[in-house]
Write an enzyme that holds these catalytic residues in place. Structure first.
Site, PDB file in Angstrom:
ATOM      1  CG  ASP A  51      43.266  63.804  16.102  1.00  0.00           C
ATOM      2  OD1 ASP A  51      43.653  64.565  16.776  1.00  0.00           O
ATOM      3  OD2 ASP A  51      43.470  62.708  16.062  1.00  0.00           O
ATOM      4  CE  LYS A  76      47.396  61.695  15.759  1.00  0.00           C
ATOM      5  NZ  LYS A  76      47.551  61.173  17.103  1.00  0.00           N
ATOM      6  N   GLY A 105      44.320  58.089  11.112  1.00  0.00           N
ATOM      7  CA  GLY A 105      44.095  57.683   9.609  1.00  0.00           C
ATOM      8  C   GLY A 105      42.656  58.165   9.207  1.00  0.00           C
TER       9      GLY A 105
END
Length: 299
Positions: free
Chosen positions: A143, A17, A108
């Protein structure tokens, strides 16, 4: 996330992202920061292969020596949490091919953890909803709930309050990570959230996304964490400058950095900017790519 089933093995692409906009509203009494962000999936991904084991073990094999293969890896912790919650006595072997830059502000590790939750659900036939998976994910990382969903989203709270948004218009991206790693903890500890002089117009960006107005999106790009990271690492501003000089409609640092991305409406400009960044020698990793939707397809 794209999942492929073959016998007792699942192959998954875990997508990175970027933050089109990132604001920090305040530091909460519990030490967490309250954020307001626009999250966007990009067409850059890790490959993961999960295989069910008869043994009660979690085995991780990676192509990067610097990545841990034990409790220090979010993949391991996500798999262990799923095994604990659902009394799974069998084990899992995970092969990770890493493409998303490490410690780069591109989620990641969170993307890999999200892939693990999806895979464990499918591999052991748990039948979990997205909401159930997100409740598991948020305990592991802020996240991860977004990475489980993907696409374009407004992220609030500590990152766990998500509002799905329409896909953004097509564009080319040049993504560049300099030869350094940045600690997210360091950046947030050195952010003075209560005295920030600038806050990006996240509400205006949401309105532009809903109208499909790419210029309205790029005009409002901003990241308050740059006030910390750019001060300590001037190369970030250098890289943003190169991207803008070669046709990026705007450029920004993603997350806590140090990765920088530029958005291009012209394919040739994007290619030239990619080549200019190569020649400058400032990037350890460099990608020419585009946005992706929540289903892992390039838009």
């Amino acid at each position: 996330m794209r999942i492929e089933l073959k016998m007792n093995t699942f192959r998954i692409k875990a997508y990175a992202k970027i933050n089109l906009g990132l604001d920090v509203l305040r530091r909460r009494p519990d030490g967490y920061h309250e954020v307001k962000m626009i999250m966007q999936t990009v067409d850059l991904y890790d490959d993961l292969e999960f295989t069910k084991l008869a043994e009660d073990e979690i085995r991780i094999f990676t192509d990067k020596e610097e990545l841990p293969a034990d409790q220090g890896n979010l993949i391991w912790r996500a798999a262990a949490r799923m095994k604990e919650l659902y009394q799974i006595s069998e084990g899992v072997s995970v092969k990770l091919t890493k493409r998303i830059p490490i410690a780069a502000g591109m989620a990641g590790g969170s993307a890999d953890a999200a892939a693990t939750i999806h895979a464990m659900d499918a591999l052991f036939c748990l039948g979990l909803s997205l909401e159930e998976k997100q409740k598991i994910g948020v305990k592991l990382g802020a996240d991860i709930p977004y990475c489980l969903m993907g696409g374009t989203a407004l992220s609030e709270g500590i990152g766990e309050i998500l509002t799905k948004l329409p896909d953004v218009p097509k564009a080319k991206l040049v993504i560049a990570k300099p030869d350094l790693d940045v600690s997210t903890k360091f950046v947030y500890e050195n952010l003075h959230a209560d005295s920030l002089q600038y806050h990006p117009d996240i509400d205006g960006m949401v309105a532009s996304i809903e109208k499909g107005d790419l210029c309205g999106i790029t005009d409002r790009m901003g990241n308050v964490l740059e006030t910390v990271t750019c001060k300590h690492y001037p190369v970030i501003e250098q890289m943003k400058g190169i991207l803008k000089e070669h046709g990026a409609v705007n450029a920004l640092m993603s997350g806590s950095g140090p990765t920088v991305f530029g958005i291009f409406t012209d394919d040739q400009n994007a290619k030239e900017a990619y080549e200019a960044m190569q020649e400058a020698g400032l990037a350890r990793q460099l990608f020419l790519t585009g946005f992706a939707d929540g289903r892992g397809r390039e838009e």
